[in-house]
Design a protein around this motif. Structure first.
Motif, PDB file in Angstrom:
ATOM      1  N   LEU A  73      40.172  78.729  60.089  1.00  0.00           N
ATOM      2  CA  LEU A  73      38.836  78.136  60.223  1.00  0.00           C
ATOM      3  C   LEU A  73      38.775  76.657  59.856  1.00  0.00           C
ATOM      4  N   VAL A  74      39.332  76.299  58.696  1.00  0.00           N
ATOM      5  CA  VAL A  74      39.192  74.920  58.217  1.00  0.00           C
ATOM      6  C   VAL A  74      40.518  74.209  57.962  1.00  0.00           C
ATOM      7  N   GLY A  75      41.639  74.891  58.141  1.00  0.00           N
ATOM      8  CA  GLY A  75      42.931  74.254  57.936  1.00  0.00           C
ATOM      9  C   GLY A  75      43.378  74.173  56.497  1.00  0.00           C
ATOM     10  N   SER A  76      42.669  74.845  55.602  1.00  0.00           N
ATOM     11  CA  SER A  76      43.020  74.834  54.177  1.00  0.00           C
ATOM     12  C   SER A  76      42.667  76.163  53.533  1.00  0.00           C
ATOM     13  N   THR A  77      43.320  76.428  52.432  1.00  0.00           N
ATOM     14  CA  THR A  77      42.956  77.547  51.565  1.00  0.00           C
ATOM     15  C   THR A  77      42.219  76.950  50.370  1.00  0.00           C
ATOM     16  N   PRO A  78      41.630  77.765  49.511  1.00  0.00           N
ATOM     17  CA  PRO A  78      40.960  77.189  48.335  1.00  0.00           C
ATOM     18  C   PRO A  78      41.888  76.313  47.490  1.00  0.00           C
ATOM     19  N   GLY A  79      43.106  76.761  47.277  1.00  0.00           N
ATOM     20  CA  GLY A  79      44.057  75.971  46.496  1.00  0.00           C
ATOM     21  C   GLY A  79      44.410  74.658  47.167  1.00  0.00           C
ATOM     22  N   LYS A  80      44.576  74.689  48.468  1.00  0.00           N
ATOM     23  CA  LYS A  80      44.884  73.464  49.210  1.00  0.00           C
ATOM     24  C   LYS A  80      43.703  72.494  49.169  1.00  0.00           C
ATOM     25  N   LEU A  81      42.481  73.015  49.246  1.00  0.00           N
ATOM     26  CA  LEU A  81      41.310  72.142  49.149  1.00  0.00           C
ATOM     27  C   LEU A  81      41.243  71.467  47.788  1.00  0.00           C
ATOM     28  N   ILE A  82      41.507  72.231  46.732  1.00  0.00           N
ATOM     29  CA  ILE A  82      41.502  71.661  45.376  1.00  0.00           C
ATOM     30  C   ILE A  82      42.566  70.575  45.239  1.00  0.00           C
ATOM     31  N   MET A  83      43.736  70.812  45.834  1.00  0.00           N
ATOM     32  CA  MET A  83      44.833  69.850  45.744  1.00  0.00           C
ATOM     33  C   MET A  83      44.780  68.787  46.851  1.00  0.00           C
ATOM     34  N   ARG A  84      43.730  68.822  47.681  1.00  0.00           N
ATOM     35  CA  ARG A  84      43.498  67.844  48.740  1.00  0.00           C
ATOM     36  C   ARG A  84      44.622  67.842  49.783  1.00  0.00           C
ATOM     37  N   ILE A  85      44.903  69.054  50.299  1.00  0.00           N
ATOM     38  CA  ILE A  85      45.926  69.240  51.323  1.00  0.00           C
ATOM     39  C   ILE A  85      45.291  69.953  52.512  1.00  0.00           C
ATOM     40  N   ARG A  86      45.774  69.643  53.693  1.00  0.00           N
ATOM     41  CA  ARG A  86      45.323  70.326  54.901  1.00  0.00           C
ATOM     42  C   ARG A  86      46.534  70.624  55.772  1.00  0.00           C
ATOM     43  N   VAL A  87      46.517  71.759  56.439  1.00  0.00           N
ATOM     44  CA  VAL A  87      47.592  72.127  57.352  1.00  0.00           C
ATOM     45  C   VAL A  87      47.142  71.810  58.771  1.00  0.00           C
ATOM     46  N   VAL A  88      47.911  70.978  59.456  1.00  0.00           N
ATOM     47  CA  VAL A  88      47.615  70.601  60.834  1.00  0.00           C
ATOM     48  C   VAL A  88      48.893  70.725  61.652  1.00  0.00           C
ATOM     49  N   GLN A  89      48.737  70.724  62.963  1.00  0.00           N
ATOM     50  CA  GLN A  89      49.912  70.681  63.817  1.00  0.00           C
ATOM     51  C   GLN A  89      50.505  69.280  63.754  1.00  0.00           C
ATOM     52  N   VAL A  90      51.768  69.158  64.106  1.00  0.00           N
ATOM     53  CA  VAL A  90      52.456  67.871  64.038  1.00  0.00           C
ATOM     54  C   VAL A  90      51.736  66.812  64.865  1.00  0.00           C
TER      55      VAL A  90
END
Length: 135
Positions: A73-90
């Motif tokens: 949905l948003v490209g992040s999990t709660p932990g990734k949002l807290i750590m300011r990370i997002r998963v995107v395609q290359v």
């Protein structure tokens, strides 16, 4: 002496620093830890009815569900949002729901996540052509 491979993410076309650059391994591990703790708490409180042994068994299922939903949905999990990370395609686009599912399945197998390339992208990220970037 030795080869100069440049900075992490250079061959992927990512900036060296700041938003859009590769997330550090430390940030990614911290995000994974936060997600795992949240999964154990959810499993302990809602599913396992305060049975710690059952909670540990259900935590992996909760972790997988939260990861698939968050990444899809948003490209992040709660932990990734807290750590300011997002998963995107290359290429910079959002990860597809099917890509999020495949990435999560490979992540819970653990081995694909700990085998990585010189850009510190695990096999689970390489399989779906994704990268974890700073936001």
């Amino acid at each position: 002496m030795g080869a100069d491979f440049g900075y992490r993410g250079e061959r992927l076309g990512l900036p060296k620093d700041g938003p859009g650059s590769l997330a550090s391994v430390g940030r990614r591990i911290a995000a994974l830890f936060v997600d795992w703790v949240l999964s154990v708490l959810i499993a302990y409180g809602l599913i396992a009815h305060r049975n710690l042994h059952q909670a540990n068994n259900w935590a992996l299922v909760v972790f997988a569900v939260v990861s698939v939903i968050g990444l899809g949905l948003v490209g992040s999990t709660p932990g990734k949002l807290i750590m300011r990370i997002r998963v995107v395609q290359v290429d910079g686009n959002r990860l597809s729901p099917l890509g999020a599912l495949l990435r999560t399945l490979l992540l819970v197998l653990v081995v694909p996540a700990v085998v990585f390339d010189r850009d510190t992208r695990g096999l689970h990220d390489r399989a779906v052509k994704s990268v974890q970037v700073r936001i």
